[in-house]
Motif scaffolding. Structure first.
Motif, short mmCIF file in Angstrom:
data_model
loop_
_atom_site.label_atom_id
_atom_site.label_comp_id
_atom_site.label_asym_id
_atom_site.label_seq_id
_atom_site.Cartn_x
_atom_site.Cartn_y
_atom_site.Cartn_z
N PRO A 124 0.80 -1.23 0.00
CA PRO A 124 0.00 0.00 0.00
C PRO A 124 0.83 1.28 0.00
CG PRO A 124 -0.95 -1.60 1.51
CD PRO A 124 0.35 -2.18 1.05
N PHE A 125 1.95 1.29 0.71
CA PHE A 125 2.81 2.48 0.69
C PHE A 125 3.29 2.77 -0.73
CE2 PHE A 125 7.17 4.03 0.41
CZ PHE A 125 7.07 5.25 1.06
N VAL A 126 3.70 1.73 -1.44
CA VAL A 126 4.24 1.91 -2.79
C VAL A 126 3.15 2.36 -3.75
CG1 VAL A 126 5.39 0.77 -4.73
CG2 VAL A 126 6.09 0.26 -2.37
N THR A 127 1.96 1.74 -3.65
CA THR A 127 0.89 2.14 -4.57
C THR A 127 0.45 3.58 -4.31
OG1 THR A 127 -0.80 1.17 -3.12
CG2 THR A 127 0.10 -0.23 -4.86
N ARG A 128 0.40 3.99 -3.05
CA ARG A 128 0.04 5.38 -2.73
C ARG A 128 1.11 6.34 -3.25
NH1 ARG A 128 -0.98 5.79 3.56
NH2 ARG A 128 -1.29 7.99 2.99
N ALA A 129 2.37 6.00 -3.04
CA ALA A 129 3.45 6.88 -3.49
C ALA A 129 3.49 6.97 -5.01
CB ALA A 129 4.78 6.36 -2.95
N THR A 130 3.29 5.85 -5.69
CA THR A 130 3.31 5.85 -7.16
C THR A 130 2.21 6.75 -7.72
OG1 THR A 130 4.20 3.59 -7.18
CG2 THR A 130 3.22 4.40 -9.22
N ALA A 131 1.01 6.65 -7.15
CA ALA A 131 -0.09 7.50 -7.62
C ALA A 131 0.22 8.98 -7.38
CB ALA A 131 -1.38 7.11 -6.91
N ALA A 132 0.82 9.30 -6.24
CA ALA A 132 1.16 10.69 -5.95
C ALA A 132 2.24 11.22 -6.89
CB ALA A 132 1.61 10.82 -4.50
N ILE A 133 3.22 10.38 -7.20
CA ILE A 133 4.28 10.78 -8.14
C ILE A 133 3.68 11.03 -9.52
CG2 ILE A 133 6.35 9.98 -9.35
CD1 ILE A 133 7.11 8.52 -6.75
N ALA A 134 2.77 10.16 -9.96
CA ALA A 134 2.13 10.34 -11.27
C ALA A 134 1.37 11.66 -11.33
CB ALA A 134 1.18 9.18 -11.54
N THR A 135 0.67 11.99 -10.25
CA THR A 135 -0.06 13.26 -10.21
C THR A 135 0.89 14.45 -10.26
OG1 THR A 135 -1.84 12.24 -8.92
CG2 THR A 135 -1.69 14.63 -8.85
N ALA A 136 2.00 14.36 -9.53
CA ALA A 136 2.97 15.46 -9.51
C ALA A 136 3.64 15.65 -10.86
CB ALA A 136 4.02 15.20 -8.43
N LEU A 137 3.81 14.57 -11.61
CA LEU A 137 4.50 14.65 -12.90
C LEU A 137 3.61 15.08 -14.05
CD1 LEU A 137 6.65 11.37 -12.76
CD2 LEU A 137 7.40 13.71 -12.29
N PHE A 138 2.30 14.98 -13.87
CA PHE A 138 1.38 15.25 -14.98
C PHE A 138 1.60 16.63 -15.63
CE2 PHE A 138 -2.67 16.89 -16.61
CZ PHE A 138 -2.94 15.93 -17.59
N PRO A 139 1.78 17.70 -14.84
CA PRO A 139 1.99 19.01 -15.48
C PRO A 139 3.25 19.08 -16.33
CG PRO A 139 1.40 19.29 -13.18
CD PRO A 139 1.71 17.84 -13.38
N TYR A 140 4.21 18.18 -16.10
CA TYR A 140 5.45 18.19 -16.85
C TYR A 140 5.38 17.31 -18.10
CZ TYR A 140 7.22 20.13 -12.49
OH TYR A 140 7.41 20.92 -11.37
#
Length: 319
Positions: A81-97
């Protein structure tokens, strides 16, 4: 005081455009209106912006994704669960780039994997979790300057404060034989909760009872049984993850030991299950999404004002 360097997002914010548009305007690659280009160049001049190596790589079209690499003994760690939560957050942060994220498992001896990543032309930046100091010291030169870590030395939760508050609460309510299920010894982030535990036991004159875990419920069950075999008078078990604490609760229920009457239990994370189980799990907050997003932005060369995120205790029925 360390000078804070302006990042691409700062330029974009000043110019009133997206980071992707700011990148195109600065590099002259891809569509950007004359007005947007002028606003971006003016903002960059005002802020004293200097392109980060990742920005130059993106401009050349040689980086399309950020890899979130997790070093762990468990082959299934990417489903944690930690990894899946972190991966989703990274994807959201990268979207504008305009960047994607790929997750990858690394073994403990991961030097060959890092060498492979260093030669990957599609890699814009790297976010690491599960590291230790030796791993960071051996990081290939081609990854330096575009790698950020989640955990000790990078974007991290103040686990010493969160776990320390829970341990202090256990002491206040009269628990004097407290056992800790700590993280694995190879993990740098395991040190802070252990230090908080040793501080309490030393200052209060309590016996130290530490066993190692791996953040899973299965290990929580086996660790609880081991603790009670070795120290049958234990009156509290503190775990450094909610999953481990839930395993402890399962083991105690199977043994017919009432919680918290005979043994109090605490976790760490305050995930969705902590308040849904019965009895409700006392734990501490862990802002995984904020930490992961900060690490992603740091890997891209952005200024990250906060790297140590607070953790607060959440008291429920188990302690």
């Amino acid at each position: 005081m360390r000078e804070t360097r302006a990042g691409l997002s700062d330029v974009a914010r000043r110019a009133g455009v997206s980071p992707a548009t700011a990148s195109r305007a600065l590099t002259g690659s891809g569509p950007a209106s004359a007005a947007s280009r002028a606003a971006v160049l003016a903002a960059a001049e005002q802020l004293g912006y200097r392109p980060h190596p990742v920005a130059r790589q993106l401009a050349s079209g040689s980086g399309t994704r950020v890899v979130f690499a997790v070093r762990d003994q468990r082959a299934d760690i990417l489903r944690d669960p930690f990894v899946t939560r972190a991966t989703a957050a990274i994807a959201t942060a990268l979207f504008p780039y305009g960047l994607g994220v790929a997750s990858r498992h690394l073994s403990l001896d991961c030097a060959p994997d890092l060498d492979e990543l260093a030669t990957d032309r599609g890699l814009a930046a790297l976010v690491l979790a599960g590291h230790d100091r030796a791993m960071l010291d051996a990081l290939p030169s081609r990854l330096r300057g575009r790698t950020a870590v989640i955990g000790a030395g990078g974007a991290d939760v103040d686990s010493a404060a969160g776990v320390g508050a829970l341990l202090a609460h256990l002491y206040v309510i009269g628990r004097r034989r407290i056992a800790l299920i700590a993280g694995p010894p190879w993990l740098a982030a395991s040190a802070a909760p252990v230090a908080a535990y040793r501080e309490l036991t030393r200052s209060a004159g309590l016996p130290a009872r530490i066993v190692r875990g791996d953040f899973t419920s299965e290990r929580g069950r086996s660790a609880a049984r081991a603790i009670l075999r070795r120290w049958p008078d234990t009156d509290a078990i503190a775990a450094v993850s909610d999953a481990t604490a839930l395993g402890v609760l399962q083991a105690l229920a199977a043994l017919g030991i009432p919680v918290p009457d005979d043994v109090a239990v605490t976790g760490f994370d305050d995930g969705p299950l902590a308040g849904a189980v019965h009895p409700g799990l006392s734990t501490a907050t862990h802002p995984v999404e904020e930490i992961a997003a900060a690490a992603a932005r740091s890997a891209l060369g952005e200024a990250v004002p906060v790297t140590l995120f607070p953790s607060s205790p959440v008291f429920r029925a188990t302690a």
